[in-house]
Design a protein around this motif. Sequence first.
Motif, PDB file in Angstrom:
ATOM      1  N   THR A   1       0.838  -1.196   0.000  1.00  0.00           N
ATOM      2  CA  THR A   1       0.000   0.000   0.000  1.00  0.00           C
ATOM      3  C   THR A   1       0.870   1.241   0.000  1.00  0.00           C
ATOM      4  O   THR A   1       1.888   1.288   0.704  1.00  0.00           O
ATOM      5  CB  THR A   1      -0.899   0.027   1.255  1.00  0.00           C
ATOM      6  OG1 THR A   1      -1.624  -1.196   1.356  1.00  0.00           O
ATOM      7  CG2 THR A   1      -1.884   1.182   1.193  1.00  0.00           C
ATOM      8  N   ALA A   2       0.486   2.243  -0.785  1.00  0.00           N
ATOM      9  CA  ALA A   2       1.187   3.534  -0.781  1.00  0.00           C
ATOM     10  C   ALA A   2       0.150   4.639  -0.803  1.00  0.00           C
ATOM     11  O   ALA A   2      -0.727   4.656  -1.675  1.00  0.00           O
ATOM     12  CB  ALA A   2       2.121   3.649  -1.981  1.00  0.00           C
ATOM     13  N   ARG A   3       0.242   5.538   0.146  1.00  0.00           N
ATOM     14  CA  ARG A   3      -0.726   6.634   0.231  1.00  0.00           C
ATOM     15  C   ARG A   3      -0.689   7.475  -1.050  1.00  0.00           C
ATOM     16  O   ARG A   3       0.375   7.875  -1.526  1.00  0.00           O
ATOM     17  CB  ARG A   3      -0.418   7.511   1.446  1.00  0.00           C
ATOM     18  CG  ARG A   3      -1.445   8.630   1.675  1.00  0.00           C
ATOM     19  CD  ARG A   3      -1.065   9.474   2.886  1.00  0.00           C
ATOM     20  NE  ARG A   3      -1.084   8.678   4.102  1.00  0.00           N
ATOM     21  CZ  ARG A   3      -2.166   8.462   4.850  1.00  0.00           C
ATOM     22  NH1 ARG A   3      -3.329   8.982   4.464  1.00  0.00           N
ATOM     23  NH2 ARG A   3      -2.101   7.739   5.951  1.00  0.00           N
ATOM     24  N   GLY A   4      -1.858   7.717  -1.615  1.00  0.00           N
ATOM     25  CA  GLY A   4      -1.956   8.519  -2.821  1.00  0.00           C
ATOM     26  C   GLY A   4      -1.753   7.741  -4.106  1.00  0.00           C
ATOM     27  O   GLY A   4      -2.018   8.262  -5.197  1.00  0.00           O
ATOM     28  N   LEU A   5      -1.257   6.496  -3.993  1.00  0.00           N
ATOM     29  CA  LEU A   5      -1.014   5.677  -5.181  1.00  0.00           C
ATOM     30  C   LEU A   5      -1.971   4.494  -5.270  1.00  0.00           C
ATOM     31  O   LEU A   5      -2.471   4.165  -6.340  1.00  0.00           O
ATOM     32  CB  LEU A   5       0.440   5.173  -5.189  1.00  0.00           C
ATOM     33  CG  LEU A   5       1.524   6.243  -5.329  1.00  0.00           C
ATOM     34  CD1 LEU A   5       2.906   5.609  -5.191  1.00  0.00           C
ATOM     35  CD2 LEU A   5       1.398   6.962  -6.661  1.00  0.00           C
ATOM     36  N   GLY A   6      -2.203   3.827  -4.138  1.00  0.00           N
ATOM     37  CA  GLY A   6      -3.127   2.693  -4.122  1.00  0.00           C
ATOM     38  C   GLY A   6      -2.459   1.416  -3.674  1.00  0.00           C
ATOM     39  O   GLY A   6      -1.730   1.407  -2.674  1.00  0.00           O
ATOM     40  N   TYR A   7      -2.677   0.351  -4.433  1.00  0.00           N
ATOM     41  CA  TYR A   7      -2.212  -0.976  -4.039  1.00  0.00           C
ATOM     42  C   TYR A   7      -1.494  -1.646  -5.206  1.00  0.00           C
ATOM     43  O   TYR A   7      -1.736  -1.354  -6.371  1.00  0.00           O
ATOM     44  CB  TYR A   7      -3.406  -1.860  -3.629  1.00  0.00           C
ATOM     45  CG  TYR A   7      -4.256  -1.283  -2.527  1.00  0.00           C
ATOM     46  CD1 TYR A   7      -3.913  -1.456  -1.190  1.00  0.00           C
ATOM     47  CD2 TYR A   7      -5.393  -0.535  -2.834  1.00  0.00           C
ATOM     48  CE1 TYR A   7      -4.692  -0.910  -0.181  1.00  0.00           C
ATOM     49  CE2 TYR A   7      -6.182   0.013  -1.832  1.00  0.00           C
ATOM     50  CZ  TYR A   7      -5.831  -0.188  -0.508  1.00  0.00           C
ATOM     51  OH  TYR A   7      -6.595   0.340   0.486  1.00  0.00           O
ATOM     52  N   ARG A   8      -0.596  -2.576  -4.866  1.00  0.00           N
ATOM     53  CA  ARG A   8       0.000  -3.440  -5.877  1.00  0.00           C
ATOM     54  C   ARG A   8       0.359  -4.771  -5.217  1.00  0.00           C
ATOM     55  O   ARG A   8       0.483  -4.863  -3.983  1.00  0.00           O
ATOM     56  CB  ARG A   8       1.213  -2.811  -6.527  1.00  0.00           C
ATOM     57  CG  ARG A   8       2.431  -2.687  -5.643  1.00  0.00           C
ATOM     58  CD  ARG A   8       3.577  -2.028  -6.386  1.00  0.00           C
ATOM     59  NE  ARG A   8       4.763  -1.881  -5.554  1.00  0.00           N
ATOM     60  CZ  ARG A   8       5.872  -1.241  -5.947  1.00  0.00           C
ATOM     61  NH1 ARG A   8       5.912  -0.679  -7.139  1.00  0.00           N
ATOM     62  NH2 ARG A   8       6.902  -1.154  -5.124  1.00  0.00           N
ATOM     63  N   LEU A   9       0.502  -5.783  -6.045  1.00  0.00           N
ATOM     64  CA  LEU A   9       0.871  -7.097  -5.554  1.00  0.00           C
ATOM     65  C   LEU A   9       2.281  -7.066  -4.993  1.00  0.00           C
ATOM     66  O   LEU A   9       3.188  -6.472  -5.588  1.00  0.00           O
ATOM     67  CB  LEU A   9       0.779  -8.118  -6.696  1.00  0.00           C
ATOM     68  CG  LEU A   9       0.687  -9.602  -6.322  1.00  0.00           C
ATOM     69  CD1 LEU A   9      -0.588  -9.887  -5.534  1.00  0.00           C
ATOM     70  CD2 LEU A   9       0.716 -10.460  -7.583  1.00  0.00           C
ATOM     71  N   GLY A  10       2.454  -7.697  -3.849  1.00  0.00           N
ATOM     72  CA  GLY A  10       3.768  -7.680  -3.196  1.00  0.00           C
ATOM     73  C   GLY A  10       4.817  -8.489  -3.933  1.00  0.00           C
ATOM     74  O   GLY A  10       6.018  -8.275  -3.718  1.00  0.00           O
ATOM     75  N   TRP A  11       4.402  -9.433  -4.760  1.00  0.00           N
ATOM     76  CA  TRP A  11       5.332 -10.241  -5.553  1.00  0.00           C
ATOM     77  C   TRP A  11       5.121  -9.940  -7.025  1.00  0.00           C
ATOM     78  O   TRP A  11       3.993  -9.798  -7.482  1.00  0.00           O
ATOM     79  CB  TRP A  11       5.116 -11.728  -5.282  1.00  0.00           C
ATOM     80  CG  TRP A  11       5.137 -12.088  -3.839  1.00  0.00           C
ATOM     81  CD1 TRP A  11       6.216 -12.036  -3.009  1.00  0.00           C
ATOM     82  CD2 TRP A  11       4.027 -12.540  -3.037  1.00  0.00           C
ATOM     83  NE1 TRP A  11       5.853 -12.434  -1.738  1.00  0.00           N
ATOM     84  CE2 TRP A  11       4.520 -12.753  -1.721  1.00  0.00           C
ATOM     85  CE3 TRP A  11       2.696 -12.791  -3.303  1.00  0.00           C
ATOM     86  CZ2 TRP A  11       3.719 -13.210  -0.694  1.00  0.00           C
ATOM     87  CZ3 TRP A  11       1.884 -13.243  -2.290  1.00  0.00           C
ATOM     88  CH2 TRP A  11       2.390 -13.442  -0.984  1.00  0.00           C
ATOM     89  N   ARG A  12       6.205  -9.857  -7.783  1.00  0.00           N
ATOM     90  CA  ARG A  12       6.073  -9.595  -9.208  1.00  0.00           C
ATOM     91  C   ARG A  12       5.607 -10.857  -9.929  1.00  0.00           C
ATOM     92  O   ARG A  12       6.159 -11.940  -9.700  1.00  0.00           O
ATOM     93  CB  ARG A  12       7.405  -9.125  -9.818  1.00  0.00           C
ATOM     94  CG  ARG A  12       7.991  -7.844  -9.218  1.00  0.00           C
ATOM     95  CD  ARG A  12       7.199  -6.608  -9.645  1.00  0.00           C
ATOM     96  NE  ARG A  12       5.995  -6.397  -8.877  1.00  0.00           N
ATOM     97  CZ  ARG A  12       5.957  -5.854  -7.675  1.00  0.00           C
ATOM     98  NH1 ARG A  12       7.060  -5.466  -7.077  1.00  0.00           N
ATOM     99  NH2 ARG A  12       4.795  -5.698  -7.064  1.00  0.00           N
ATOM    100  N   PRO A  13       4.624 -10.733 -10.823  1.00  0.00           N
ATOM    101  CA  PRO A  13       4.171 -11.891 -11.584  1.00  0.00           C
ATOM    102  C   PRO A  13       5.278 -12.472 -12.451  1.00  0.00           C
ATOM    103  O   PRO A  13       6.093 -11.735 -13.012  1.00  0.00           O
ATOM    104  CB  PRO A  13       3.034 -11.320 -12.457  1.00  0.00           C
ATOM    105  CG  PRO A  13       2.610 -10.069 -11.760  1.00  0.00           C
ATOM    106  CD  PRO A  13       3.853  -9.523 -11.124  1.00  0.00           C
ATOM    107  N   SER A  14       5.301 -13.793 -12.578  1.00  0.00           N
ATOM    108  CA  SER A  14       6.286 -14.458 -13.427  1.00  0.00           C
ATOM    109  C   SER A  14       5.890 -14.280 -14.890  1.00  0.00           C
ATOM    110  O   SER A  14       4.690 -14.268 -15.207  1.00  0.00           O
ATOM    111  CB  SER A  14       6.360 -15.948 -13.087  1.00  0.00           C
ATOM    112  OG  SER A  14       6.673 -16.127 -11.713  1.00  0.00           O
ATOM    113  N   PRO A  15       6.863 -14.133 -15.776  1.00  0.00           N
ATOM    114  CA  PRO A  15       6.529 -13.969 -17.201  1.00  0.00           C
ATOM    115  C   PRO A  15       5.958 -15.231 -17.806  1.00  0.00           C
ATOM    116  O   PRO A  15       6.161 -16.308 -17.302  1.00  0.00           O
ATOM    117  CB  PRO A  15       7.908 -13.629 -17.819  1.00  0.00           C
ATOM    118  CG  PRO A  15       8.929 -14.168 -16.851  1.00  0.00           C
ATOM    119  CD  PRO A  15       8.287 -14.072 -15.502  1.00  0.00           C
TER     120      PRO A  15
END
Length: 222
Positions: free
Chosen positions: A208-222
């Motif tokens: 979580t980042a204030r003003g930005l929102g949310y993202r997955l904590g792990w990067r998806p595999s290609p």
Amino acid sequence: MRVLLVEDDELIGKGVVAGLSKHGIGAHHVRTAQAAETAHLEETFHALVLDLGLPDRDGMELMATLRAVDPHLPVLILTARDAIEHRLKGLHEGADDYLVKPFDLRELAARLHALVRRTQGRAAQVVAAGPLRLEPASGLAWLHGESVALSRREIDLLTHLADADGRWVTPQVLNERLFGLGEEIGSNALNVHIHNIRRKLGSAAIETARGLGYRLGWRPSP
């Protein structure tokens, strides 16, 4: 395997739950269409076992409602309506199988195992990110190779974050994708789903980042 059993007869419902457990199938029993919709939002099921004669809504309508948000959910109709017209109507309107009461629990268990095998075979999309693996179509999830029970909304939320490929996603976008523009939702609904995901997968699952929102904590595999 875990299935949602929608059966308004309490005695039959208890018997089916007990019988399926002997065949390695867990069943969550509800007696109304409304309770079925609530359960479907809160938990991921591998199949729906549906009685058509429900007290608050026709079973066919319920099937259409659940399929609108979970198109790959296998549906087995379980009912006393034994006329060929009823069976054909159920199959034509989207049911995968049909079993008439009275029935043998061994046959019900065998049919459910077959339905789920076919559905998993159709599930082409797999999301892999760090220790997390998701199959959005089947609603299955694993963390470090161990099965994790996630609700349909939790699966959808994680899939949307994975699709963002490391970019931040605002709460407004997530709310629109999860709930749609026409659905009335509580102001805290998204936070509740994120809290539940972190509880099940660990706090690192969603950043979580204030003003930005949310993202997955792990990067998806290609």
